[in-house]
Scaffold this motif. Structure first.
Motif, PDB file in Angstrom:
ATOM      1  N   VAL A  92       0.903  -1.265  -0.027  1.00  0.00           N
ATOM      2  CA  VAL A  92       0.018  -0.035   0.062  1.00  0.00           C
ATOM      3  C   VAL A  92       0.766   1.307  -0.040  1.00  0.00           C
ATOM      4  N   ASP A 124      -2.034   2.684  -8.749  1.00  0.00           N
ATOM      5  CA  ASP A 124      -1.812   1.593  -7.745  1.00  0.00           C
ATOM      6  C   ASP A 124      -0.996   2.311  -6.361  1.00  0.00           C
ATOM      7  N   ARG A 134      -1.188   6.068  -3.892  1.00  0.00           N
ATOM      8  CA  ARG A 134      -1.761   6.954  -3.258  1.00  0.00           C
ATOM      9  C   ARG A 134      -1.010   8.330  -3.215  1.00  0.00           C
ATOM     10  N   ILE A 192      -3.641   6.681   5.225  1.00  0.00           N
ATOM     11  CA  ILE A 192      -4.570   6.273   4.488  1.00  0.00           C
ATOM     12  C   ILE A 192      -4.435   4.788   3.931  1.00  0.00           C
ATOM     13  N   GLY A 193      -5.364   4.084   3.727  1.00  0.00           N
ATOM     14  CA  GLY A 193      -5.265   2.747   3.041  1.00  0.00           C
ATOM     15  C   GLY A 193      -5.286   2.783   1.644  1.00  0.00           C
ATOM     16  N   ALA A 194      -5.389   1.456   1.033  1.00  0.00           N
ATOM     17  CA  ALA A 194      -5.418   1.463  -0.303  1.00  0.00           C
ATOM     18  C   ALA A 194      -6.549   1.775  -1.045  1.00  0.00           C
ATOM     19  N   ASP A 195      -7.750   2.101  -0.358  1.00  0.00           N
ATOM     20  CA  ASP A 195      -8.942   2.550  -0.838  1.00  0.00           C
ATOM     21  C   ASP A 195      -9.142   3.947  -0.396  1.00  0.00           C
ATOM     22  N   GLY A 196      -7.849   4.627  -0.182  1.00  0.00           N
ATOM     23  CA  GLY A 196      -7.862   6.078   0.099  1.00  0.00           C
ATOM     24  C   GLY A 196      -7.887   6.891  -1.163  1.00  0.00           C
ATOM     25  N   PRO A 197      -8.233   8.053  -1.124  1.00  0.00           N
ATOM     26  CA  PRO A 197      -8.088   8.998  -2.323  1.00  0.00           C
ATOM     27  C   PRO A 197      -6.783   9.349  -2.883  1.00  0.00           C
ATOM     28  N   THR A 198      -6.742   9.630  -4.121  1.00  0.00           N
ATOM     29  CA  THR A 198      -5.401   9.768  -4.660  1.00  0.00           C
ATOM     30  C   THR A 198      -5.724  10.852  -5.650  1.00  0.00           C
TER      31      THR A 198
END
Length: 233
Positions: A127, A178, A180, A215-221
């Motif tokens: 991540v 992939d 963030r 933040i995690g892998a599902d966080g914004p970028t």
């Protein structure tokens, strides 16, 4: 264990971010240009010191090799190192090309140097997260809003470097879906950068940096954030 590198980590927002992330369980590499101050800060924080001058390509490459040999990967990169620039507030016409080059060398090109060198280590993370520390002074929306104090500060080199940093962040985010990549505005924080005139403490200023660093892998970028959430750019 989350492995994190913070540039400019020997004082101010960098040191406070390091303290908070170590408290959260991260292994933090505290990057600093000055070896003596960097080692002192790392010892005080419980971080691992790495000498890192973001304006020196060889220094950046050596730092990346050190982290690679020591940890094998990097999970979080916080590009915090920055300079105030020539300090010609309200004197746009006095700013030279050399002034701009000096400021951009740290605030923009330095971020690219560090990110480029550490991308292979970030790609080894499950991540990978990159946080670029910007400023409200780089926001077109904020600096044209008469209700905001930032609209009263006219500085050609520093302000525009922080504007450029947001676009740099956006382009990395598009190129590396992939990972963030986000930019943050810590707010007007009392640090050496502004002669400790800021209205926020470093604890308050580090809040947005720490939040986006965790933040995690599902966080914004590809976004721009302040302590309240998504911010106008």
């Amino acid at each position: 264990m989350t492995t994190t590198l913070i540039t400019g980590a020997n004082k101010g927002l960098g040191a406070e971010t390091a303290r908070r992330l170590i408290e959260a369980g991260h292994t933090v590499y505290a990057g600093a240009r000055d070896a003596h101050r960097g080692r002192e800060a790392a010892a005080r924080l419980g971080a691992r010191f790495v000498q890192l001058d973001v304006t020196d390509e060889d220094s950046v490459k050596a730092a990346a090799e050190f982290v690679r040999a020591d940890a094998g990967r990097l999970d979080v990169l916080v590009n915090n190192a920055g300079i105030v620039g020539a300090g010609k507030i309200g004197r746009v016409g006095d700013v030279t090309g050399a002034d701009m080059m000096t400021t951009y060398d740290t605030n923009v090109f330095g971020v690219v140097r560090v990110t480029h060198a550490f991308l292979p280590l970030l790609e080894a993370s499950d991540v990978p997260v990159v946080v670029n520390v910007g400023s409200g002074l780089g926001s077109l929306a904020v600096t044209t809003d008469p209700s905001r104090i930032e609209s009263q500060v006219t500085v050609l080199d520093y302000n525009s470097s922080k504007t450029a940093l947001v676009m740099v962040t956006s382009q990395y985010a598009k190129a590396y879906p992939d990972m963030r990549f986000n930019a943050v505005d810590p707010g007007y924080t009392a640090t050496d950068l502004n002669g400790h005139q800021g209205t926020q403490t470093v604890e308050e200023g580090a809040e947005s940096i720490v939040r986006m660093a965790t933040i995690g892998a599902d966080g914004p970028t590809g976004g721009y954030f302040d302590h309240t959430g998504p911010a106008a750019w």
